[in-house]
Design an enzyme around this catalytic site. Structure first.
Site, PDB file in Angstrom:
ATOM      1  N   HIS A   1      16.655  -1.597 -18.488  1.00 35.26           N
ATOM      2  CA  HIS A   1      17.468  -1.607 -17.266  1.00 35.26           C
ATOM      3  C   HIS A   1      18.904  -2.049 -17.532  1.00 35.26           C
ATOM      4  CE1 HIS A   1      13.809  -1.030 -15.031  1.00 35.26           C
ATOM      5  NE2 HIS A   1      13.277  -2.128 -15.552  1.00 35.26           N
TER       6      HIS A   1
ATOM      7  N   HIS B   1      11.076   1.890 -12.087  1.00 34.08           N
ATOM      8  CA  HIS B   1      10.215   2.314 -13.188  1.00 34.08           C
ATOM      9  C   HIS B   1       9.593   3.651 -12.849  1.00 34.08           C
ATOM     10  CE1 HIS B   1      10.168  -2.096 -12.721  1.00 34.08           C
ATOM     11  NE2 HIS B   1      10.576  -2.025 -13.968  1.00 34.08           N
TER      12      HIS B   1
END
Ligand SMILES: Nc1ncnc2c1ncn2[C@@H]1O[C@H](COP(=O)(O)OP(=O)(O)O)[C@@H](O)[C@H]1O
Ligand SMILES: Nc1ncnc2c1ncn2[C@@H]1O[C@H](COP(=O)(O)OP(=O)(O)O)[C@@H](O)[C@H]1O
Ligand SMILES: [Mg+2]
Ligand SMILES: [Mg+2]
Ligand SMILES: [Mg+2]
Ligand SMILES: [Mg+2]
Lengths: 215, 336, 336, 215
Positions: free
Chosen positions: C58, C220
């Site tokens: 991320h 995700h």
């Protein structure tokens, strides 16, 4: 002796603009084969912008100046300065000529070709618009050397442009986006060479229609 | 084409509006030319003006480096297409305070032409403009033809150094000399793993096959030196670092700044993996990293790939690199 | 899979090495636990320690927000997978100076569990740990089920506020209260235009068809609320802004901070285009943007898409947002 | 009365570890259908790490503790704390038992299921490993209620685990990555439910082999 009136002949430039406008999608199509397919869009944008600024009563030289300045100032990319310089140089030589003789136009043309090549850094054989304008200018010169009339010189110029444009089909691009393709660029016309051919032939034909004969 | 846009012909306009709104504390858009971005710091004190410009689609470059102690004004072009001469000219006018303007830009045909025409216009106004033309991309021409090489991410170092120098109060000649030194001390190379699409075109102009990479690719997809099997980060780093080191050459004992940039779609994670491999190789060669930058500093829309840029430092360049800077693309506190 | 990596099972290790080398002036990696990143500022003065953690992939989150006046230590997990309890615990230990630790993290099953176990370990050491669990993603559960919502880019505001508060010398309860207020005042939503691939898997876990977008997708690839035809930036902004505004609700006259983040492969240009549309909508509603952030602030590898986060501000939050900060992911000079 | 020696019975845990190791690729394959295909890798990593830390001479409870602690401390994700808690809870109840009676094991099992469910927040029917362990525990309880011997209880537990695991085939995932698929997750086994079944059956069989009868 054939001459061309400078005064009030903005129409020649307006015809060139219209020709580019009409052929815009054809030019983009050609650019699509080896480049990014936007040559018609780019050209049309600048030429149409200039159209709004040109008065039909303007002189040929004045109209060329407006077109050139618009391209240089407002278009950007490579086409803006290249075509902008070409038209500006034509204008600069022609502005004091009245009427325009074949000699004056040769000087203007030579100036335009030189200015354009100096600026662009492209040579004959690189597969660019130089491959159109350079032989076009040479054909005009050759006709002049043989004492041809203005009209004949212009016809030769158009033929030279056509042959030059066609020559790009067999060339491998050395400059611009098409260089990406290397050998694969062979077999396709160059977009800039094609627009330059449209410009030069349209201009030649429009000038031919306005030529005046006097002793 | 999966894109977040309104109209593919107006992406640059639309982007500039958002950019100005977001960064109104740093920059403004010229009232008379929507294609010129001007730093709010540009004329806060009398100094040499720093101008750059180029096609859009490389964000943060170019407008992202407009701000405090870096670039004062940016001429903004269409996607991958040079700005107009007028935009360069308006940028010159916006930042000239009588000390002259340093136009620090990259070596592309269109930019060369438009800057040249803009300089002619500026001359009429007695604005003194001098240029440095970045040519850091070693893959774009042989060393013998260095002047033909294009400018890539090394431009960031050129702007950082030129901008810092100007902020220090240097003269135009001093700024030009420092920026020229910066780019002369800099070498870059890039690798492409996937192409990108100009919104107005709707499809990529070229392809890179899965499992291969294009070594030496340019920022607009200009052809690289070769297409190779996609190797590991280590292998990629080895070849890229070697090319860059040998070209300069960077020598043992020298101190360098390193900049690794993703081309747009490369996860930043991978950029750090790549950087680590580069750093190990430099270490092996006795080249000391003084400062490093890793991230999306100079991109090509959503191209996948990475570029490596190395600049050799001396005391003057270090001082410039360390200077506080505040732009969208790079913000640095003064070095402690 | 076009990737710049060495070994798909060691991307996190390799990335951390490069990250530490690049940012050694800002952070260090724990000598005894290579999965804990610690700010060099963490213990320079006595204050509440700020800890976060989460899966990798991320970037800049999470380690990119470790540094001066933001996060003091980060527990680092595998790609899209929670860090170990031990890493959270080691992070607590690294930054506790007797004033306690604020663990500010996102609402994911794995993180909840690992933080809980780590807190039990810390209790044995008499380290006081309190938590704030970010749940800003309005698409992840109904408002009635707010505690089930996951944390997304709003975590950045939570860290910014918590970190600033701690740097000001606040007590643990004050830091927790401010961070809780920040996240309670924050709402986010994301849209996905293309999936991403976990390197070790080699292929995407899901697909998004060309011409469609997944509204409300998670970081995700968690399922969104619906799959729709891909619209314009304006349409996207309209739907996302409406959802976010109505959920809180944000009201006319309020001041907000806005954060637009790309998910990895979205050109920053498009993010500004999207931001402009959001800003116009907020303006129409009489909501005033105090500060905005546009860029790749919280990504999902090379996913294409964008997230919108809005936080309502009061004087305390403004002061925190404005504070100087220095991290890889966000560096801000003190507001003039 | 059948009982199990705690001392020296680390072998039971080692057999569980070996079973996971052997079935790792099968588990990843199942996870690949609805998740990200790494369940076997995740499990194997943690279990093999624990294997190195367990001495064959350790007690059953001690080995469970080491496995549990390794998973909690060193694995992360969801599986680390979930399975870690399960093994730790089993160990905590069993550590004072010598020998281990069917009553002690029931208490341990109930503790493990409760701890795991509290932590994970998953319920029966969510298509997770809870769908295996919960019915397994219930089957054991039911056998106990009918005064079955320890061995019979363990066999029932294994049967319950198997039925529970199979039940996940018809469920729609509500938790974890498989939730992404919604209805499309139906028709596939759940990876965690499958690993949990392997663990419980292997443990039951290994315990059965070590049961001692005395009056
Ligand atoms: N340096 C150059 N000198 C001369 N002509 C050039 C040069 N670069 C490009 N061209 C011409 O430009 C044409 C493409 O123009 P256009 O499509 O409008 O721009 P772009 O390549 O930026 O999309 C080419 O076909 C070529 O003839
Ligand atoms: N919150 C939860 N509670 C119980 N079990 C869960 C939970 N989340 C996931 N699981 C289990 O985890 C299994 C997947 O594990 P694994 O593949 O190792 O992790 P990941 O999903 O991170 O790749 C699923 O099959 C499911 O049984
Ligand atoms: Mg083109
Ligand atoms: Mg183009
Ligand atoms: Mg999995
Ligand atoms: Mg996984």
């Amino acid at each position: 002796m054939e001459t061309l009136r400078n005064q009030g002949n903005a129409g020649i430039v307006l015809q060139v603009i219209d020709a580019i406008h009409e052929q815009a999608s054809y030019l983009s199509e050609i650019d699509g084969a080896t480049g990014d397919g936007d040559h018609g869009i780019n050209m049309n944008k600048g030429f149409m912008m200039a159209k709004e600024r040109i008065e039909p009563s303007d002189s040929f030289a004045e109209a060329l100046k407006i077109l050139g300045r618009t391209l240089v100032m407002d278009i950007g990319g490579s086409m803006g300065p290249i075509y902008g310089t070409m038209f500006s140089k034509l204008s600069r030589v022609l502005k004091k000529a009245e009427p325009i003789t074949k000699e004056a136009f040769l000087e203007a043309l030579e100036n335009a070709v030189q200015g354009l090549m100096d600026l662009a850094g492209a040579k004959v054989g690189d597969k660019t618009l130089v491959d159109t304008i350079y032989p076009a200018c040479q054909a005009y010169q050759a006709a002049m050397k043989q004492d041809a009339e203005f009209s004949q010189c212009l016809r030769e110029m158009a033929k030279g442009a056509e042959a030059g444009k066609e020559s790009t089909k067999d060339l491998v691009a050395k400059i611009g986006r098409a260089a990406r393709l290397g050998e694969r660029s062979r077999g396709h016309l160059d977009a800039g060479a094609t627009s330059c051919w449209i410009i030069l032939t349209t201009m030649a034909n429009a000038m031919l229609a306005q030529l005046q004969s006097r002793e | 084409m999966q894109r977040i846009i309104n109209n593919c012909d107006e992406v640059v306009e639309d982007m500039l509006k958002g950019f100005e709104r977001c960064h109104h504390d740093l920059i403004r858009v010229d009232e008379n030319n929507p294609r010129v971005v001007i730093s709010k710091e540009a004329t806060k004190k009398r100094k040499v003006g720093i101008v750059t410009g180029g096609g859009s689609g490389h964000k943060p470059a170019f407008i992202g480096y407009c701000g405090k102690n870096m670039v004062d004004a940016v001429a903004v072009g269409e996607i991958f297409s040079s700005p107009t001469a007028k935009s360069f000219y308006d940028a010159f006018c916006a930042v000239d305070q009588g000390m002259g303007v340093a136009c620090l830009y990259g070596n592309y045909a269109g930019d060369n032409m438009n800057v040249k025409m803009a300089m002619e216009l500026a001359e009429d106004d007695d604005i003194v403009v001098k240029t440095v033309v970045a040519n850091d991309d070693v893959a774009s021409a042989d060393k013998a033809d260095r002047t033909k090489r294009r400018g890539v991410a090394g431009e960031i170092f050129m702007w950082k150094v030129g901008g810092a120098k100007a902020a220090m109060g240097a003269s135009l000649d001093e700024v030009i000399a420092a920026a020229q030194k910066a780019i002369d001390h800099t070498r870059s190379v890039g690798v492409g793993l996937s192409p990108c699409t100009i919104p107005a075109n709707g499809k990529p102009n070229f392809t890179i096959e899965e499992g291969t990479m294009e070594f030496g690719i340019g920022h607009h997809g200009e052809p690289g030196i070769k297409v190779e099997k996609l190797g590991t980060a280590k292998e990629m780093a080895k070849e890229m670092t070697r090319l860059v080191i040998e070209d300069k050459p960077f020598k043992a004992g020298s101190e360098v700044a390193v900049l690794v940039s993703g081309l747009g779609a490369t996860p930043v994670m991978e950029q750090y993996i790549f950087f680590e491999e580069v750093a190990k190789l430099l270490e092996e060669q006795g080249i000391c990293i003084y400062k490093s930058y890793v991230g999306n500093y100079f991109t090509s829309l959503e191209m996948n790939g990475v570029t490596l840029t190395i600049m050799e430092l001396d005391e003057e360049l270090k001082e410039c690199v360390d200077m506080e800077v505040e732009t969208m693309g790079m913000t640095q506190l003064a070095r402690r």
